[in-house]
Design a protein around this motif. Structure first.
Motif, PDB file in Angstrom:
ATOM      1  N   VAL A  52       0.767  -1.317   0.041  1.00  0.00           N
ATOM      2  CA  VAL A  52      -0.088  -0.030  -0.034  1.00  0.00           C
ATOM      3  C   VAL A  52       0.825   1.192  -0.083  1.00  0.00           C
ATOM      4  N   VAL A  53       0.920   2.038  -1.014  1.00  0.00           N
ATOM      5  CA  VAL A  53       1.552   3.326  -1.102  1.00  0.00           C
ATOM      6  C   VAL A  53       1.018   4.580  -1.136  1.00  0.00           C
ATOM      7  N   GLY A  54      -0.332   4.814  -0.861  1.00  0.00           N
ATOM      8  CA  GLY A  54      -1.218   5.739  -0.517  1.00  0.00           C
ATOM      9  C   GLY A  54      -2.611   5.530   0.050  1.00  0.00           C
ATOM     10  N   VAL A 174      -6.298 -16.869  -3.377  1.00  0.00           N
ATOM     11  CA  VAL A 174      -5.377 -15.822  -2.831  1.00  0.00           C
ATOM     12  C   VAL A 174      -6.149 -14.922  -1.824  1.00  0.00           C
ATOM     13  N   TYR A 175      -5.183 -14.792  -0.848  1.00  0.00           N
ATOM     14  CA  TYR A 175      -5.513 -13.945   0.319  1.00  0.00           C
ATOM     15  C   TYR A 175      -4.457 -12.861   0.846  1.00  0.00           C
ATOM     16  N   VAL A 176      -4.693 -11.743   0.726  1.00  0.00           N
ATOM     17  CA  VAL A 176      -3.709 -10.704   0.821  1.00  0.00           C
ATOM     18  C   VAL A 176      -4.172  -9.658   2.044  1.00  0.00           C
ATOM     19  N   LYS A 177      -3.198  -9.748   2.985  1.00  0.00           N
ATOM     20  CA  LYS A 177      -3.563  -8.810   4.052  1.00  0.00           C
ATOM     21  C   LYS A 177      -2.360  -7.523   4.053  1.00  0.00           C
ATOM     22  N   CYS A 178      -2.990  -6.211   4.044  1.00  0.00           N
ATOM     23  CA  CYS A 178      -2.058  -5.301   4.043  1.00  0.00           C
ATOM     24  C   CYS A 178      -2.111  -4.478   5.381  1.00  0.00           C
ATOM     25  N   ASP A 179      -1.491  -4.469   6.216  1.00  0.00           N
ATOM     26  CA  ASP A 179      -1.526  -3.788   7.548  1.00  0.00           C
ATOM     27  C   ASP A 179      -1.070  -2.291   7.520  1.00  0.00           C
ATOM     28  N   VAL A 180      -1.700  -1.222   7.628  1.00  0.00           N
ATOM     29  CA  VAL A 180      -1.114  -0.056   7.412  1.00  0.00           C
ATOM     30  C   VAL A 180      -1.558   0.751   8.797  1.00  0.00           C
ATOM     31  N   LEU A 194       0.875   7.993   5.391  1.00  0.00           N
ATOM     32  CA  LEU A 194       1.128   6.789   5.846  1.00  0.00           C
ATOM     33  C   LEU A 194       2.348   6.496   6.967  1.00  0.00           C
ATOM     34  N   LEU A 195       1.937   6.201   8.075  1.00  0.00           N
ATOM     35  CA  LEU A 195       3.142   6.146   9.192  1.00  0.00           C
ATOM     36  C   LEU A 195       3.641   4.836   9.295  1.00  0.00           C
ATOM     37  N   GLY A 196       3.217   3.905   8.563  1.00  0.00           N
ATOM     38  CA  GLY A 196       3.935   2.682   8.599  1.00  0.00           C
ATOM     39  C   GLY A 196       2.985   1.786   7.420  1.00  0.00           C
ATOM     40  N   SER A 197       3.904   0.988   6.645  1.00  0.00           N
ATOM     41  CA  SER A 197       3.241   0.189   5.484  1.00  0.00           C
ATOM     42  C   SER A 197       4.185  -0.850   5.143  1.00  0.00           C
ATOM     43  N   PRO A 198       4.249  -1.724   6.011  1.00  0.00           N
ATOM     44  CA  PRO A 198       5.070  -3.023   5.653  1.00  0.00           C
ATOM     45  C   PRO A 198       4.523  -3.761   4.497  1.00  0.00           C
ATOM     46  N   PRO A 199       5.383  -4.699   3.662  1.00  0.00           N
ATOM     47  CA  PRO A 199       4.859  -5.401   2.459  1.00  0.00           C
ATOM     48  C   PRO A 199       3.851  -6.343   3.056  1.00  0.00           C
ATOM     49  N   CYS A 200       2.765  -6.214   2.322  1.00  0.00           N
ATOM     50  CA  CYS A 200       1.637  -7.239   2.412  1.00  0.00           C
ATOM     51  C   CYS A 200       2.023  -8.898   2.679  1.00  0.00           C
ATOM     52  N   LYS A 201       1.174  -9.401   3.317  1.00  0.00           N
ATOM     53  CA  LYS A 201       1.403 -11.004   3.409  1.00  0.00           C
ATOM     54  C   LYS A 201       0.389 -11.339   2.419  1.00  0.00           C
ATOM     55  N   VAL A 202       0.871 -12.238   1.611  1.00  0.00           N
ATOM     56  CA  VAL A 202      -0.039 -13.165   0.572  1.00  0.00           C
ATOM     57  C   VAL A 202       0.148 -14.658   0.790  1.00  0.00           C
ATOM     58  N   ASP A 203      -1.162 -15.054   0.889  1.00  0.00           N
ATOM     59  CA  ASP A 203      -1.375 -16.519   1.246  1.00  0.00           C
ATOM     60  C   ASP A 203      -1.887 -17.220  -0.131  1.00  0.00           C
ATOM     61  N   ILE A 204      -1.305 -18.289  -0.669  1.00  0.00           N
ATOM     62  CA  ILE A 204      -1.894 -18.752  -1.785  1.00  0.00           C
ATOM     63  C   ILE A 204      -2.157 -20.275  -1.508  1.00  0.00           C
TER      64      ILE A 204
END
Length: 204
Positions: A52-54, A174-180, A194-204
């Motif tokens: 997530v970038v914005g 596919v299940y994508v979780k993006c914590d921001v 965005l004060l924090g946006s690590p790479p999303c977790k992707v489960d397939i």
């Protein structure tokens, strides 16, 4: 003497048609397995990357009994890291959760064809009508807005297929979780930092 050798056979035993078919089938399956393994080792598809970038918040209000009405927009960038394999997404949907509770209804996204080594950005607007939530969610939101930091999770669900040339795999969930973490004070409307946006977790 008639030249016959009694008690001796020619050493050849005729095979039944069923035995021949079984052997042919076994050889075919073995070759198919070797071919599939070779293709997998050559192409070996990797998971897509999401981030997530914005973010923008246009509405975030709680009412009693506890309902939340929201309108948010997130810019999500996805990258296909594969050199030889395209990715086809089907039936993608997205929603936002807060403290592990869904606060927006799911929004369905258009199908996406993701070519090799390419990056795609999408900016869905998430929200709509009021969503029932727990008192804990409403109280937590009030506290977080007071401090000016709100933790959200953007979730994407759907199915994908990998494509290499004319070969397409079956569909995989596919299940994508993006914590921001966004900087948000109560009453603010518009683009939020965005004060924090690590790479999303992707489960397939």
């Amino acid at each position: 003497m008639d030249g016959r050798k009694d008690g001796k056979s020619s050493g050849y035993t005729a095979q039944s048609p069923v035995s021949v078919v079984c052997k042919i089938l076994a050889i075919f399956l073995l070759l198919a397995g070797v071919t599939a393994l070779t293709l997998w080792l050559v192409y070996r598809p990797s998971k897509p990357h999401f981030s997530v970038v914005g973010a923008a918040v246009y509405d975030l209000n709680a009412t009693a009994p506890p309902f939340i009405t929201t309108s948010m927009q997130f810019t999500i960038v996805t990258r296909n890291p594969n050199k030889r394999v395209d990715i086809i997404y089907d039936k993608l949907s997205a929603y936002v959760s807060y403290r592990n509770q869904q606060i927006t209804p799911p929004v369905y996204l258009p199908p996406l064809y993701h070519e090799t080594k390419s990056t795609v950005a999408m900016s869905p607007v998430l929200g709509g009508g009021p969503v029932p939530v727990s008192v804990e969610v409403v109280n937590g939101l009030v506290v977080d807005e007071t401090y000016g930091v709100v933790g959200l999770r953007v979730v994407l669900l759907g199915r994908l297929r990998w494509k290499a040339g004319a070969i397409r795999t079956g569909r995989y969930g596919v299940y994508v979780k993006c914590d921001v973490w966004v900087g948000l004070k109560k009453g603010f409307v518009g683009q939020v930092p965005l004060l924090g946006s690590p790479p999303c977790k992707v489960d397939i």
